[in-house]
Scaffold this motif. Structure first.
Motif, mmCIF file in Angstrom:
data_model
loop_
_atom_site.group_PDB
_atom_site.id
_atom_site.type_symbol
_atom_site.label_atom_id
_atom_site.label_comp_id
_atom_site.label_asym_id
_atom_site.label_seq_id
_atom_site.Cartn_x
_atom_site.Cartn_y
_atom_site.Cartn_z
ATOM 1 N N THR A 1 -48.001 -19.207 -26.033
ATOM 2 C CA THR A 1 -46.681 -19.662 -26.491
ATOM 3 C C THR A 1 -46.592 -21.174 -26.694
ATOM 4 O O THR A 1 -45.846 -21.637 -27.564
ATOM 5 C CB THR A 1 -45.566 -19.264 -25.503
ATOM 6 O OG1 THR A 1 -45.826 -19.874 -24.222
ATOM 7 C CG2 THR A 1 -45.476 -17.742 -25.351
ATOM 8 N N HIS A 2 -47.295 -21.955 -25.852
ATOM 9 C CA HIS A 2 -47.239 -23.421 -26.002
ATOM 10 C C HIS A 2 -48.363 -24.069 -25.208
ATOM 11 O O HIS A 2 -49.049 -23.403 -24.448
ATOM 12 C CB HIS A 2 -45.862 -23.967 -25.608
ATOM 13 C CG HIS A 2 -45.512 -23.849 -24.152
ATOM 14 N ND1 HIS A 2 -45.352 -22.642 -23.518
ATOM 15 C CD2 HIS A 2 -45.293 -24.792 -23.197
ATOM 16 C CE1 HIS A 2 -45.020 -22.851 -22.248
ATOM 17 N NE2 HIS A 2 -44.989 -24.141 -22.019
ATOM 18 N N HIS A 3 -48.526 -25.374 -25.378
ATOM 19 C CA HIS A 3 -49.770 -26.024 -24.956
ATOM 20 C C HIS A 3 -49.871 -26.339 -23.468
ATOM 21 O O HIS A 3 -50.930 -26.780 -23.009
ATOM 22 C CB HIS A 3 -49.981 -27.305 -25.781
ATOM 23 C CG HIS A 3 -49.008 -28.411 -25.468
ATOM 24 N ND1 HIS A 3 -49.138 -29.225 -24.359
ATOM 25 C CD2 HIS A 3 -47.889 -28.833 -26.101
ATOM 26 C CE1 HIS A 3 -48.149 -30.110 -24.346
ATOM 27 N NE2 HIS A 3 -47.364 -29.890 -25.395
ATOM 28 N N HIS A 4 -48.837 -26.137 -22.681
ATOM 29 C CA HIS A 4 -48.907 -26.527 -21.268
ATOM 30 C C HIS A 4 -50.013 -25.774 -20.517
ATOM 31 O O HIS A 4 -50.222 -24.573 -20.718
ATOM 32 C CB HIS A 4 -47.560 -26.297 -20.578
ATOM 33 C CG HIS A 4 -46.552 -27.351 -20.918
ATOM 34 N ND1 HIS A 4 -45.200 -27.188 -20.735
ATOM 35 C CD2 HIS A 4 -46.711 -28.605 -21.444
ATOM 36 C CE1 HIS A 4 -44.569 -28.282 -21.133
ATOM 37 N NE2 HIS A 4 -45.460 -29.146 -21.576
ATOM 38 N N GLY A 5 -50.662 -26.509 -19.624
ATOM 39 C CA GLY A 5 -51.804 -25.983 -18.891
ATOM 40 C C GLY A 5 -51.524 -24.693 -18.155
ATOM 41 O O GLY A 5 -52.396 -23.817 -18.057
ATOM 42 N N ASP A 6 -50.319 -24.557 -17.594
ATOM 43 C CA ASP A 6 -50.008 -23.350 -16.813
ATOM 44 C C ASP A 6 -49.869 -22.112 -17.702
ATOM 45 O O ASP A 6 -49.650 -21.007 -17.203
ATOM 46 C CB ASP A 6 -48.761 -23.554 -15.944
ATOM 47 C CG ASP A 6 -47.509 -23.870 -16.738
ATOM 48 O OD1 ASP A 6 -47.568 -24.727 -17.645
ATOM 49 O OD2 ASP A 6 -46.457 -23.265 -16.454
ATOM 50 N N HIS A 7 -50.024 -22.286 -19.026
ATOM 51 C CA HIS A 7 -49.973 -21.148 -19.953
ATOM 52 C C HIS A 7 -51.297 -20.927 -20.683
ATOM 53 O O HIS A 7 -51.499 -19.871 -21.274
ATOM 54 C CB HIS A 7 -48.840 -21.341 -20.979
ATOM 55 C CG HIS A 7 -47.493 -21.425 -20.320
ATOM 56 N ND1 HIS A 7 -46.597 -20.394 -20.336
ATOM 57 C CD2 HIS A 7 -46.934 -22.404 -19.558
ATOM 58 C CE1 HIS A 7 -45.516 -20.728 -19.623
ATOM 59 N NE2 HIS A 7 -45.706 -21.951 -19.145
ATOM 60 N N VAL A 8 -52.185 -21.938 -20.646
ATOM 61 C CA VAL A 8 -53.415 -21.843 -21.443
ATOM 62 C C VAL A 8 -54.705 -22.036 -20.644
ATOM 63 O O VAL A 8 -55.792 -21.762 -21.154
ATOM 64 C CB VAL A 8 -53.431 -22.873 -22.609
ATOM 65 C CG1 VAL A 8 -52.202 -22.709 -23.484
ATOM 66 C CG2 VAL A 8 -53.538 -24.303 -22.100
ATOM 67 N N GLY B 1 -38.685 -27.497 -28.433
ATOM 68 C CA GLY B 1 -37.793 -28.272 -27.566
ATOM 69 C C GLY B 1 -38.431 -28.537 -26.213
ATOM 70 O O GLY B 1 -38.621 -29.685 -25.814
ATOM 71 N N HIS B 2 -38.759 -27.481 -25.485
ATOM 72 C CA HIS B 2 -39.539 -27.630 -24.243
ATOM 73 C C HIS B 2 -40.831 -28.362 -24.608
ATOM 74 O O HIS B 2 -41.184 -29.380 -24.021
ATOM 75 C CB HIS B 2 -39.805 -26.243 -23.658
ATOM 76 C CG HIS B 2 -40.693 -26.238 -22.460
ATOM 77 N ND1 HIS B 2 -40.302 -26.748 -21.242
ATOM 78 C CD2 HIS B 2 -41.961 -25.785 -22.284
ATOM 79 C CE1 HIS B 2 -41.299 -26.602 -20.377
ATOM 80 N NE2 HIS B 2 -42.304 -26.028 -20.981
ATOM 81 N N THR B 3 -41.538 -27.811 -25.616
ATOM 82 C CA THR B 3 -42.571 -28.551 -26.342
ATOM 83 C C THR B 3 -42.284 -28.349 -27.821
ATOM 84 O O THR B 3 -41.619 -27.383 -28.200
ATOM 85 C CB THR B 3 -43.994 -28.029 -26.046
ATOM 86 O OG1 THR B 3 -44.090 -26.666 -26.511
ATOM 87 C CG2 THR B 3 -44.316 -28.092 -24.551
ATOM 88 N N GLY C 1 -42.156 -17.377 -23.227
ATOM 89 C CA GLY C 1 -42.782 -18.534 -22.582
ATOM 90 C C GLY C 1 -41.782 -19.307 -21.753
ATOM 91 O O GLY C 1 -41.081 -18.747 -20.910
ATOM 92 N N ASP C 2 -41.696 -20.619 -22.005
ATOM 93 C CA ASP C 2 -40.744 -21.466 -21.295
ATOM 94 C C ASP C 2 -39.557 -21.850 -22.184
ATOM 95 O O ASP C 2 -38.794 -22.754 -21.855
ATOM 96 C CB ASP C 2 -41.433 -22.747 -20.798
ATOM 97 C CG ASP C 2 -42.475 -22.467 -19.730
ATOM 98 O OD1 ASP C 2 -42.593 -21.298 -19.286
ATOM 99 O OD2 ASP C 2 -43.194 -23.417 -19.343
ATOM 100 N N ALA C 3 -39.393 -21.151 -23.318
ATOM 101 C CA ALA C 3 -38.284 -21.469 -24.225
ATOM 102 C C ALA C 3 -36.984 -20.837 -23.744
ATOM 103 O O ALA C 3 -35.909 -21.426 -23.861
ATOM 104 C CB ALA C 3 -38.604 -20.997 -25.639
HETATM 105 ZN ZN ZN Z 1 -44.223 -25.179 -20.183
#
Ligand code: ZN
Ligand code: FE
Length: 255
Positions: free
Chosen positions: A54-61, A111-113, A128-130
Protein backbone atom coordinates in the motif's frame (compact mmCIF):
# COMPACT_ATOMS: atom_id res chain seq x y z
CA UNK A 1 -15.17 -17.82 -0.85
CA UNK A 2 -12.17 -15.53 -0.57
CA UNK A 3 -10.74 -15.93 2.92
CA UNK A 4 -8.75 -13.16 4.57
CA UNK A 5 -6.61 -14.04 7.59
CA UNK A 6 -4.63 -11.62 9.74
CA UNK A 7 -0.96 -12.28 10.37
CA UNK A 8 0.14 -10.05 13.28
CA UNK A 9 3.61 -8.66 12.58
CA UNK A 10 5.93 -6.22 14.41
CA UNK A 11 4.26 -4.29 17.27
CA UNK A 12 0.74 -3.76 16.02
CA UNK A 13 0.75 -4.29 12.24
CA UNK A 14 -1.41 -6.70 10.29
CA UNK A 15 -0.24 -8.47 7.16
CA UNK A 16 -3.32 -9.84 5.39
CA UNK A 17 -3.27 -13.33 3.91
CA UNK A 18 -5.72 -14.01 1.06
CA UNK A 19 -6.60 -17.44 -0.22
CA UNK A 20 -9.45 -19.64 -1.38
CA UNK A 21 -10.24 -22.93 0.29
CA UNK A 22 -9.85 -25.03 -2.86
CA UNK A 23 -6.42 -23.60 -3.74
CA UNK A 24 -2.96 -23.81 -2.19
CA UNK A 25 -1.95 -20.38 -3.52
CA UNK A 26 -2.00 -17.22 -1.44
CA UNK A 27 -1.52 -13.47 -1.72
CA UNK A 28 -0.29 -11.26 1.11
CA UNK A 29 -0.83 -7.56 1.67
CA UNK A 30 1.87 -5.40 3.35
CA UNK A 31 4.35 -7.95 4.72
CA UNK A 32 6.15 -5.73 7.23
CA UNK A 33 8.12 -8.72 8.45
CA UNK A 34 8.99 -11.95 6.58
CA UNK A 35 9.27 -14.62 9.29
CA UNK A 36 5.69 -14.57 10.64
CA UNK A 37 4.37 -14.53 7.06
CA UNK A 38 6.54 -17.50 6.02
CA UNK A 39 5.44 -19.33 9.15
CA UNK A 40 1.75 -18.68 8.48
CA UNK A 41 2.08 -19.82 4.84
CA UNK A 42 3.78 -23.00 5.97
CA UNK A 43 1.22 -23.57 8.72
CA UNK A 44 -1.66 -23.35 6.26
CA UNK A 45 0.22 -25.31 3.58
CA UNK A 46 0.07 -22.37 1.16
CA UNK A 47 2.44 -21.12 -1.56
CA UNK A 48 2.92 -17.40 -1.93
CA UNK A 49 1.79 -16.23 -5.36
CA UNK A 50 1.88 -12.44 -5.04
CA UNK A 51 2.35 -9.45 -2.76
CA UNK A 52 0.36 -6.22 -2.62
CA UNK A 53 1.93 -3.11 -1.08
CA UNK A 54 0.00 0.00 0.00
CA UNK A 55 2.84 2.47 0.72
CA UNK A 56 6.57 2.77 1.26
CA UNK A 57 6.82 2.67 5.07
CA UNK A 58 9.10 -0.04 6.42
CA UNK A 59 6.42 -1.61 8.63
CA UNK A 60 4.52 -2.47 5.41
CA UNK A 61 7.34 -3.50 3.07
CA UNK A 62 10.32 -4.76 5.09
CA UNK A 63 9.43 -8.43 4.58
CA UNK A 64 9.15 -8.23 0.79
CA UNK A 65 12.79 -8.97 -0.10
CA UNK A 66 12.92 -12.22 1.84
CA UNK A 67 9.55 -13.41 0.53
CA UNK A 68 10.24 -12.84 -3.17
CA UNK A 69 13.05 -15.36 -3.63
CA UNK A 70 10.97 -17.32 -6.14
CA UNK A 71 10.24 -14.32 -8.35
CA UNK A 72 6.59 -13.79 -7.46
CA UNK A 73 4.83 -10.60 -8.60
CA UNK A 74 4.95 -7.62 -6.25
CA UNK A 75 2.31 -4.92 -6.83
CA UNK A 76 2.73 -1.46 -5.35
CA UNK A 77 2.54 2.27 -6.02
CA UNK A 78 4.18 3.40 -9.24
CA UNK A 79 5.19 6.79 -7.87
CA UNK A 80 7.44 5.37 -5.20
CA UNK A 81 10.91 4.05 -4.47
CA UNK A 82 9.80 0.73 -2.97
CA UNK A 83 12.37 -1.98 -3.78
CA UNK A 84 11.40 -5.34 -5.38
CA UNK A 85 8.25 -4.00 -7.12
CA UNK A 86 7.57 -5.92 -10.32
CA UNK A 87 4.11 -4.46 -11.07
CA UNK A 88 3.92 -0.70 -10.39
CA UNK A 89 0.25 0.35 -10.31
CA UNK A 90 -1.70 3.58 -10.03
CA UNK A 91 -5.24 4.95 -9.60
CA UNK A 92 -7.55 3.48 -12.23
CA UNK A 93 -5.56 0.26 -12.70
CA UNK A 94 -7.21 -3.07 -12.04
CA UNK A 95 -5.12 -6.03 -10.98
CA UNK A 96 -6.09 -9.62 -11.58
CA UNK A 97 -4.97 -12.28 -9.14
CA UNK A 98 -5.78 -15.71 -10.59
CA UNK A 99 -4.30 -17.39 -7.50
CA UNK A 100 -7.24 -16.16 -5.44
CA UNK A 101 -9.67 -15.57 -8.34
CA UNK A 102 -9.98 -11.91 -7.44
CA UNK A 103 -9.77 -8.52 -9.09
CA UNK A 104 -8.89 -5.32 -7.25
CA UNK A 105 -9.13 -1.70 -8.32
CA UNK A 106 -6.27 0.58 -7.35
CA UNK A 107 -7.34 3.76 -5.54
CA UNK A 108 -5.04 6.72 -4.89
CA UNK A 109 -5.24 7.70 -1.20
CA UNK A 110 -2.40 10.21 -0.72
CA UNK A 111 -1.65 12.05 2.52
CA UNK A 112 -0.16 9.67 5.10
CA UNK A 113 2.39 9.21 2.32
CA UNK A 114 2.12 10.62 -1.18
CA UNK A 115 2.54 7.18 -2.75
CA UNK A 116 -0.26 5.59 -0.71
CA UNK A 117 -2.72 3.41 -2.64
CA UNK A 118 -5.57 1.15 -1.53
CA UNK A 119 -6.94 -2.01 -3.13
CA UNK A 120 -10.70 -2.40 -3.53
CA UNK A 121 -12.56 -5.42 -4.86
CA UNK A 122 -14.67 -8.44 -3.88
CA UNK A 123 -16.36 -6.19 -1.31
CA UNK A 124 -13.04 -5.68 0.48
CA UNK A 125 -10.86 -2.61 0.94
CA UNK A 126 -7.19 -2.98 1.86
CA UNK A 127 -6.53 0.48 3.17
CA UNK A 128 -3.05 0.31 4.73
CA UNK A 129 -2.58 3.41 6.87
CA UNK A 130 -4.95 5.60 4.81
CA UNK A 131 -8.09 4.57 6.69
CA UNK A 132 -8.07 2.77 10.04
CA UNK A 133 -10.89 1.25 12.03
CA UNK A 134 -12.15 4.38 13.80
CA UNK A 135 -9.47 6.68 12.41
CA UNK A 136 -6.93 7.45 9.69
CA UNK A 137 -3.16 7.65 9.38
CA UNK A 138 -1.08 10.64 10.34
CA UNK A 139 -0.55 13.22 7.61
CA UNK A 140 3.20 12.79 7.07
CA UNK A 141 3.49 13.84 3.42
CA UNK A 142 0.25 15.20 1.99
CA UNK A 143 -2.24 18.01 2.57
CA UNK A 144 -5.59 18.13 4.40
CA UNK A 145 -7.25 18.64 1.01
CA UNK A 146 -5.75 15.40 -0.30
CA UNK A 147 -6.67 13.38 2.75
CA UNK A 148 -10.18 14.73 3.11
CA UNK A 149 -10.61 14.25 -0.64
CA UNK A 150 -9.90 10.53 -0.64
CA UNK A 151 -11.80 10.00 2.64
CA UNK A 152 -14.84 11.55 0.94
CA UNK A 153 -14.45 9.01 -1.88
CA UNK A 154 -13.94 6.03 0.42
CA UNK A 155 -17.00 7.07 2.42
CA UNK A 156 -19.13 6.40 -0.68
CA UNK A 157 -18.21 2.69 -0.82
CA UNK A 158 -21.08 0.29 -0.06
CA UNK A 159 -22.19 -0.21 3.56
CA UNK A 160 -21.00 -3.80 3.67
CA UNK A 161 -17.47 -3.11 2.42
CA UNK A 162 -15.04 -4.80 4.79
CA UNK A 163 -12.08 -2.58 5.63
CA UNK A 164 -8.76 -4.33 6.27
CA UNK A 165 -6.33 -1.74 7.58
CA UNK A 166 -2.66 -1.98 8.51
CA UNK A 167 -2.67 -1.54 12.29
CA UNK A 168 -4.51 -2.47 15.48
CA UNK A 169 -5.19 1.12 16.55
CA UNK A 170 -8.96 0.83 16.99
CA UNK A 171 -9.20 1.31 20.75
CA UNK A 172 -7.10 4.50 20.73
CA UNK A 173 -8.99 5.75 17.68
CA UNK A 174 -12.41 5.25 19.27
CA UNK A 175 -11.27 6.78 22.54
CA UNK A 176 -10.50 9.88 20.47
CA UNK A 177 -13.79 9.57 18.56
CA UNK A 178 -15.66 9.60 21.88
CA UNK A 179 -13.86 12.83 22.83
CA UNK A 180 -14.85 14.41 19.49
CA UNK A 181 -18.51 13.38 19.78
CA UNK A 182 -19.27 12.61 23.46
CA UNK A 183 -22.99 12.66 22.65
CA UNK A 184 -22.83 9.99 19.91
CA UNK A 185 -24.25 6.67 21.17
CA UNK A 186 -22.92 4.70 18.16
CA UNK A 187 -19.37 5.74 19.11
CA UNK A 188 -19.91 4.93 22.79
CA UNK A 189 -21.28 1.48 21.87
CA UNK A 190 -18.41 0.69 19.53
CA UNK A 191 -15.82 1.91 22.04
CA UNK A 192 -17.29 -0.41 24.65
CA UNK A 193 -17.33 -3.36 22.23
CA UNK A 194 -13.75 -2.75 21.11
CA UNK A 195 -12.56 -2.40 24.71
CA UNK A 196 -14.03 -5.81 25.54
CA UNK A 197 -12.56 -7.34 22.37
CA UNK A 198 -9.09 -6.04 23.20
CA UNK A 199 -9.32 -7.20 26.82
CA UNK A 200 -9.91 -10.71 25.45
CA UNK A 201 -6.92 -10.27 23.11
CA UNK A 202 -9.19 -10.12 20.05
CA UNK A 203 -8.60 -8.44 16.71
CA UNK A 204 -10.88 -5.50 15.86
CA UNK A 205 -10.26 -5.51 12.09
CA UNK A 206 -11.97 -5.69 9.63
CA UNK A 207 -14.76 -3.19 10.16
CA UNK A 208 -17.70 -2.37 7.89
CA UNK A 209 -18.02 0.90 6.00
CA UNK A 210 -21.45 1.65 7.50
CA UNK A 211 -19.91 1.41 10.97
CA UNK A 212 -16.99 3.65 9.96
CA UNK A 213 -19.36 6.26 8.54
CA UNK A 214 -21.28 6.29 11.83
CA UNK A 215 -18.29 6.37 14.20
CA UNK A 216 -15.02 7.41 12.51
CA UNK A 217 -14.54 11.16 13.13
CA UNK A 218 -12.46 11.55 9.97
CA UNK A 219 -15.49 10.50 7.88
CA UNK A 220 -17.85 12.81 9.81
CA UNK A 221 -16.87 16.38 8.84
CA UNK A 222 -20.55 17.05 7.99
CA UNK A 223 -22.18 14.69 10.49
CA UNK A 224 -23.27 15.01 14.10
CA UNK A 225 -21.28 17.38 16.31
CA UNK A 226 -17.82 16.53 14.90
CA UNK A 227 -17.25 19.82 13.04
CA UNK A 228 -18.65 22.02 15.83
CA UNK A 229 -16.53 20.31 18.46
CA UNK A 230 -13.44 20.41 16.23
CA UNK A 231 -13.94 24.16 15.81
CA UNK A 232 -14.41 24.62 19.56
CA UNK A 233 -11.22 22.66 20.20
CA UNK A 234 -9.27 24.58 17.54
CA UNK A 235 -10.60 27.89 18.85
CA UNK A 236 -11.57 29.23 15.45
CA UNK A 237 -14.22 28.72 12.77
CA UNK A 238 -13.77 25.90 10.26
CA UNK A 239 -15.35 26.67 6.92
CA UNK A 240 -14.40 23.75 4.62
CA UNK A 241 -14.35 19.95 5.01
CA UNK A 242 -10.54 20.07 4.61
CA UNK A 243 -10.32 22.57 7.49
CA UNK A 244 -12.44 20.30 9.67
CA UNK A 245 -10.18 17.40 8.72
CA UNK A 246 -7.03 19.41 9.53
CA UNK A 247 -8.42 20.42 12.94
CA UNK A 248 -9.40 16.83 13.77
CA UNK A 249 -6.03 15.49 12.60
CA UNK A 250 -4.13 18.07 14.70
CA UNK A 251 -6.35 17.33 17.71
CA UNK A 252 -5.72 13.57 17.38
CA UNK A 253 -1.97 14.07 16.92
CA UNK A 254 -1.81 15.69 20.38
CA UNK A 255 -4.49 13.56 22.03
ZN1 ZN B 1 2.57 4.01 7.32
FE1 FE C 1 2.07 1.64 9.21
Amino acid sequence: MLEVTPIPVLQDNYTWLLHRAQSDRAIVVDPGEAAPVAKALEGFGLKLDGILITHHHGDHVAGVGELTGNGIPVYGPADSTIPHLTHPVREGDQIELPAVQAKFDVLAVPGHTLDHIAYYGEGLLFSGDALFAGGCGRMFEGTPEQMQGYLAQLRELPDDTLIYCGHEYTLANLTFAAAVEPDNPAIADRLERVREQRQRGGITVPSRMAEERATNPFLRWDQGTAADNAAAHAGHALTTPAEVFAALRAWKDNF
